[in-house]
Motif scaffolding. Structure first.
Motif, PDB file in Angstrom:
ATOM      1  N   HIS A  85      -0.521  -5.066  -7.002  1.00  0.00           N
ATOM      2  CA  HIS A  85      -1.196  -4.247  -8.019  1.00  0.00           C
ATOM      3  C   HIS A  85      -0.961  -2.758  -7.775  1.00  0.00           C
ATOM      4  CE1 HIS A  85      -3.537  -6.747 -10.729  1.00  0.00           C
ATOM      5  NE2 HIS A  85      -4.048  -7.465  -9.748  1.00  0.00           N
TER       6      HIS A  85
ATOM      7  N   HIS B  54      -0.988 -10.371  -3.595  1.00  0.00           N
ATOM      8  CA  HIS B  54      -1.361 -10.147  -4.997  1.00  0.00           C
ATOM      9  C   HIS B  54      -1.952  -8.743  -5.183  1.00  0.00           C
ATOM     10  CE1 HIS B  54      -3.264 -11.676  -8.895  1.00  0.00           C
ATOM     11  NE2 HIS B  54      -3.869 -10.520  -8.694  1.00  0.00           N
TER      12      HIS B  54
ATOM     13  N   CYS C  75      -5.934 -13.736 -12.007  1.00  0.00           N
ATOM     14  CA  CYS C  75      -6.190 -12.305 -11.797  1.00  0.00           C
ATOM     15  C   CYS C  75      -7.366 -11.899 -12.685  1.00  0.00           C
ATOM     16  CB  CYS C  75      -4.935 -11.516 -12.176  1.00  0.00           C
ATOM     17  SG  CYS C  75      -5.127  -9.732 -12.052  1.00  0.00           S
TER      18      CYS C  75
HETATM   19 NI    NI Z   1      -5.018  -9.287  -9.839  1.00  0.00          NI
END
Ligand code: NI
Length: 145
Positions: free
Chosen positions: A134, A130, A88
């Protein structure tokens, strides 16, 4: 406009639930342009608005076949499973294996408020999951095996 600072792990903004976008205006368009530029400059495959300090449900993705912009994205279908190493931009140098679906269908809006739909496999499916995580304040580390 241009490159924005990427917020790092530990900042409270990364752990909050983002708001639904209601105005498809120039500010949204500028945010998306900046996010795409920031993601591509950083060499990432995705970026979510909270990573640049905006608590809005906006995501950009580029796994090498072009930029995808998702406003108010919802995962409408998923199947299969993959276990791959994930990282990330907000957690530089950190990688961990996560469990994600192999196929993911996402419905969202583009910057003009037009409905869009994408299906992703493997890396793209992982990127959808992913980045949408967030928007709910979830980092990949909580998805590790
Ligand atoms: Ni990320």
């Amino acid at each position: 406009m241009g490159i924005r600072n990427i917020i790092l792990e530990g900042d409270p903004v990364l752990y909050k639930k983002c708001r639904v976008v209601e105005k498809f205006d120039d500010r949204l368009s500028n945010l998306i342009d900046d996010m795409i530029e920031t993601m591509n400059k950083a060499g990432g495959v995705g970026l979510a608005a909270p990573q640049v300090g905006m608590l809005k449900r906006v995501v950009v993705i580029n796994v090498g076949d072009g930029n995808i912009e998702l406003v108010n994205p919802i995962i409408t279908d998923s199947s299969g499973e993959q276990r791959e190493e994930e990282g990330c931009l907000s957690c530089p140098g950190q990688y961990a294996t996560t469990i994600r679906p192999m196929f993911v269908t996402v419905e969202a809006f583009d910057r003009f408020g037009k409905k869009v739909k994408y299906t992703g496999k493997a890396l793209k499916a992982r990127a959808f999951c992913h980045e949408i995580d967030h928007l709910d304040g979830i980092l990949f580390k909580s998805r590790t095996v």
